[in-house]
Design an enzyme around this catalytic site. Structure first.
Site, PDB file in Angstrom:
ATOM      1  N   HIS A 289      -9.452   1.616   5.124  1.00 51.08           N
ATOM      2  CA  HIS A 289      -8.513   1.129   5.500  1.00 51.08           C
ATOM      3  C   HIS A 289      -8.102   2.277   6.339  1.00 51.08           C
ATOM      4  O   HIS A 289      -9.289   3.549   7.288  1.00 51.08           O
ATOM      5  CB  HIS A 289      -7.218   1.590   5.382  1.00 51.08           C
ATOM      6  CG  HIS A 289      -5.574   2.193   5.530  1.00 51.08           C
ATOM      7  ND1 HIS A 289      -5.110   3.178   6.031  1.00 51.08           N
ATOM      8  CD2 HIS A 289      -4.694   1.096   5.273  1.00 51.08           C
ATOM      9  CE1 HIS A 289      -4.379   3.147   6.438  1.00 51.08           C
ATOM     10  NE2 HIS A 289      -3.352   1.407   5.926  1.00 51.08           N
TER      11      HIS A 289
ATOM     12  N   LYS B 212       0.248   4.073  -0.541  1.00 47.19           N
ATOM     13  CA  LYS B 212      -0.598   5.562   0.390  1.00 47.19           C
ATOM     14  C   LYS B 212      -0.130   6.958  -0.330  1.00 47.19           C
ATOM     15  O   LYS B 212       0.255   6.732  -1.636  1.00 47.19           O
ATOM     16  CB  LYS B 212      -0.520   5.954   2.043  1.00 47.19           C
ATOM     17  CG  LYS B 212       0.133   3.846   2.420  1.00 47.19           C
ATOM     18  CD  LYS B 212      -0.077   4.598   3.907  1.00 47.19           C
ATOM     19  CE  LYS B 212      -0.324   3.014   4.828  1.00 47.19           C
ATOM     20  NZ  LYS B 212      -0.125   3.333   6.154  1.00 47.19           N
TER      21      LYS B 212
ATOM     22  N   SER C 132       3.474  -2.041   9.984  1.00 54.66           N
ATOM     23  CA  SER C 132       5.064  -1.766  10.694  1.00 54.66           C
ATOM     24  C   SER C 132       5.505  -3.405  10.530  1.00 54.66           C
ATOM     25  O   SER C 132       6.496  -4.148  10.822  1.00 54.66           O
ATOM     26  CB  SER C 132       4.928  -1.224  11.704  1.00 54.66           C
ATOM     27  OG  SER C 132       4.971  -0.016  12.354  1.00 54.66           O
TER      28      SER C 132
ATOM     29  N   GLY D 110       2.697   2.277  10.618  1.00 52.63           N
ATOM     30  CA  GLY D 110       3.693   3.673  11.163  1.00 52.63           C
ATOM     31  C   GLY D 110       3.903   3.606  12.518  1.00 52.63           C
ATOM     32  O   GLY D 110       4.920   4.951  11.928  1.00 52.63           O
TER      33      GLY D 110
ATOM     34  N   GLU E  39      -5.092  -4.422  11.143  1.00 53.11           N
ATOM     35  CA  GLU E  39      -4.252  -3.230  11.191  1.00 53.11           C
ATOM     36  C   GLU E  39      -4.670  -2.774  12.710  1.00 53.11           C
ATOM     37  O   GLU E  39      -5.413  -2.061  11.803  1.00 53.11           O
ATOM     38  CB  GLU E  39      -4.293  -2.695   9.737  1.00 53.11           C
ATOM     39  CG  GLU E  39      -3.524  -3.454   8.145  1.00 53.11           C
ATOM     40  CD  GLU E  39      -3.116  -2.547   7.370  1.00 53.11           C
ATOM     41  OE1 GLU E  39      -2.163  -2.515   7.096  1.00 53.11           O
ATOM     42  OE2 GLU E  39      -4.339  -1.135   6.911  1.00 53.11           O
TER      43      GLU E  39
ATOM     44  N   ASN F  13       0.908  -0.900   0.585  1.00 51.81           N
ATOM     45  CA  ASN F  13       0.121   0.306  -0.250  1.00 51.81           C
ATOM     46  C   ASN F  13       0.716   0.695   0.106  1.00 51.81           C
ATOM     47  O   ASN F  13       1.616   1.526   0.999  1.00 51.81           O
ATOM     48  CB  ASN F  13      -1.381   0.388   1.565  1.00 51.81           C
ATOM     49  CG  ASN F  13      -1.587   1.228   1.196  1.00 51.81           C
ATOM     50  OD1 ASN F  13      -1.585   2.320   0.426  1.00 51.81           O
ATOM     51  ND2 ASN F  13      -2.159   1.162   2.376  1.00 51.81           N
TER      52      ASN F  13
ATOM     53  N   GLU G 113      -7.064   5.028   7.658  1.00 53.29           N
ATOM     54  CA  GLU G 113      -6.670   6.357   7.431  1.00 53.29           C
ATOM     55  C   GLU G 113      -8.106   6.990   6.612  1.00 53.29           C
ATOM     56  O   GLU G 113      -7.875   8.183   7.151  1.00 53.29           O
ATOM     57  CB  GLU G 113      -5.095   6.212   6.431  1.00 53.29           C
ATOM     58  CG  GLU G 113      -3.888   6.037   7.280  1.00 53.29           C
ATOM     59  CD  GLU G 113      -3.102   5.568   6.376  1.00 53.29           C
ATOM     60  OE1 GLU G 113      -2.423   5.480   5.497  1.00 53.29           O
ATOM     61  OE2 GLU G 113      -1.744   5.361   7.245  1.00 53.29           O
TER      62      GLU G 113
HETATM   63  P1  13P Z   1       3.259   0.652   8.006  1.00 46.50           P
HETATM   64  O1  13P Z   1       3.905  -0.775   7.154  1.00 46.50           O
HETATM   65  O2  13P Z   1       3.827   1.656   7.000  1.00 46.50           O
HETATM   66  O3  13P Z   1       3.026   0.032   8.952  1.00 46.50           O
HETATM   67  O4  13P Z   1       1.735   0.528   7.361  1.00 46.50           O
HETATM   68  C1  13P Z   1       0.864  -0.381   6.694  1.00 46.50           C
HETATM   69  C2  13P Z   1      -0.575  -0.112   6.320  1.00 46.50           C
HETATM   70  O5  13P Z   1      -0.822   0.686   7.001  1.00 46.50           O
HETATM   71  C3  13P Z   1      -0.446  -0.892   5.644  1.00 46.50           C
HETATM   72  O6  13P Z   1      -1.320  -0.705   4.586  1.00 46.50           O
END
Ligand code: 13P
Length: 244
Positions: A93, A11, A208, A170, A164, A9, A95
């Site tokens: 997601h 982002k 992560s 992150g 997640e 992803n 976010e």
């Molecule tokens: P990270 O791997 O950067 O923690 O992000 C995970 C994520 O949100 C994947 O959709």
């Protein structure tokens, strides 16, 4: 045997130049047991489709509209994505739940719209740190899944679920393999209550994931792969995670 997936992803990251370098490097991927995909910002879909054509790597989007077409300024429909050869779409997601106020019901509608257009929805679920500390992680994640289960019965193909935990995204804080496995086993049993087929839904872990922890996470009996954020932007790291 359940499918395994490793999905990047990106982002809101990338430039035409950087994408080209990254995607060219990913073409070195050796055959894996897992299906591999990258979910890119939609403006980069034409470039991604061109660079990955003929490879084993699939591509997709990070969100879809719940609507098929019409007066929805700024939204992108599943059938538009499908025209660019997208085969997967992340929905729900954390976010988007946070910054775009998407509800469980919105997410279910998007998942169904994606599935109906022939995309494989990757439905994200996960609790916040406050919810975990209050002992509500299973209740929250169970409700997020349940919103989709009515839709699930109408899906033309199985979706993919991604667990997640919001506190692990992150932050460099990964859920321990035991913490992740416990939630995946819970999700598996919830899915098994829907139908024998739903038991086969791949459940990915995200938050992560790095080359150093991927193998241990993916060795858990109910973890069928990963949804990778930051590490999917570094070719060597994503390749190492896919190999794991
Ligand atoms: P990270 O791997 O950067 O923690 O992000 C995970 C994520 O949100 C994947 O959709």
């Amino acid at each position: 045997m359940r499918e395994r997936w490793v999905i990047g992803n990106w982002k809101m990251n990338g430039t035409l130049q950087r994408n080209r370098e990254l995607l060219d490097a990913l073409k070195a991927l050796a055959p894996t047991r897992a299906r591999i995909a990258v979910c890119v910002p939609s403006v980069f879909l034409p470039q991604t489709a061109e660079l990955l054509a003929g490879t084993a790597i699939a591509w997709g989007a990070q969100d879809v509209s719940a609507q098929p077409n019409g007066a929805y300024t700024g939204q992108i429909s599943s059938s538009m994505l499908q025209e660019f050869g997208a085969s997967v779409a992340i929905v729900g997601h954390s976010e988007r739940r946070l910054f775009n106020a998407e509800s469980n019901e919105d997410v279910a509608k998007k998942a169904l719209a994606a599935a109906n257009a022939g995309l494989r929805p990757v439905v994200c679920v996960g609790e916040s740190l406050a919810e975990r500390e209050a002992g509500r992680a299973e209740a929250v994640v169970g409700a997020q899944l349940a919103a989709c289960t009515e839709a699930l019965a109408r899906f033309p193909a199985l979706p993919v679920i991604a667990y997640e935990p919001v506190w692990a995204i992150g932050t460099g804080k990964t859920a321990s393999p035991e913490q992740a496995e416990a939630m995946h086993a819970f999700l598996r049993s919830e899915l098994a209550n829907i139908s024998p087929e739903a038991r086969q839904v791949p459940i990915l872990y995200g938050g992560s994931v790095k080359p150093s922890n991927a193998a241990e996470l993916f060795a858990q009996p109910n973890i069928d792969g990963g949804l990778i954020g930051g590490a999917s932007l570094v070719a060597a790291d994503f390749l190492a995670i896919a190999a794991a």
